[in-house]
Design a protein around this motif. Structure first.
Motif: not given
Length: 258
Positions: A235-258
């Motif tokens: 899961i991605f724990r979205l808490d709009r007081h602390k983060n956004s879906l940008r953080d999800l995107f950054a995590t997935l694109t930084t750590n994903r190995h194509e």
């Protein structure tokens, strides 16, 4: 609505504090490499109401010739929402696209705010309100959503899992994001509601993917985080007081190995 949950206190700080891989013990990077799909909650995750529910109900009231106080409607709605009983999953879709559930909710609101309303006024109010919440301009996307979906779309199969009914498809179309979603799973059609993990299990069965292959992003600790995790999804724990879906995107694109 955000509530604390000790079950999700453990962080993956080396990757993303909001990412929880649940029972999968073989590491975050390997799990991200296995991902094939991402599911999103709808309200509070992808989009939000342009005004309070009370404001919208007051507008509906004026449309049918009723003068109702927006603040009282707002308070009554939240009280009624909390009072609505949780339901067990059933085999197959719920009757009439779950319209009866919404009718009962609105009836509870009106019982508090305008108990003397006639049955005709109640019916008129409900029918107009039901259609109103599927109209353009009622909901608005969070700012980052279009770009995040546009970037994730070529990389993952995207879907929505929501406690909603068929109106959700019209809302996604009005907002211009329906094209991104290969699947839209709604509780009225699956016959199961969050926080019952069964809604996630049924969605996985329909798309023929394993829990480890689908990450769920949502903002509700019980309905999204706990329910999806219990079904085995990271899961991605979205808490709009602390983060956004940008953080999800950054995590997935930084750590994903194509």
């Amino acid at each position: 609505m955000q509530r604390s949950s000790s079950r999700f206190a453990k962080k993956n700080d080396d990757v993303c504090p909001a990412l929880d891989v649940g029972r999968w013990a073989f590491g975050v990077e390997r799990l991200l490499g296995m991902l094939k799909a991402i599911s999103f909650d709808a309200v509070g995750t992808l989009f939000y109401l342009t005004k309070t529910v009370g404001d919208h109900y007051a507008y509906v009231g004026r449309e049918v010739g009723l003068h109702l106080d927006a603040q009282k409607l707002e308070g009554a709605f939240h009280t009624a929402w909390k009072q609505m009983p949780e339901r067990a999953a059933i085999d197959g879709p719920r009757e009439n696209d779950d319209k009866g559930w919404w009718r009962e909710l609105v009836a509870r609101v009106l019982d508090q705010v305008a108990p003397s309303l006639s049955e005709l006024d109640r019916d008129n109010f409900f029918e107009v309100a039901y259609e109103h919440f599927a109209e353009a301009g009622v909901w608005e996307l969070y700012p980052e959503v279009p770009r995040v979906l546009d970037e994730l779309w070529p990389r993952f199969e995207l879907g929505v899992i929501s406690n909603f009914d068929g109106r959700l498809r019209f809302i996604l179309q009005h907002l211009g994001i329906s094209k991104y979603f290969a699947h839209v799973f709604i509780s009225s059609e699956l016959g199961a509601d969050k926080p019952d993990p069964e809604i996630f299990r049924r969605a996985l069965k329909l798309i023929d993917l394993k829990p480890s292959e689908v990450l769920h992003a949502g903002d509700d600790p019980e309905r999204d985080w706990e329910a999806a995790s219990t079904a085995g999804l990271p899961i991605f724990r979205l808490d709009r007081h602390k983060n956004s879906l940008r953080d999800l995107f950054a995590t997935l694109t930084t750590n994903r190995h194509e």
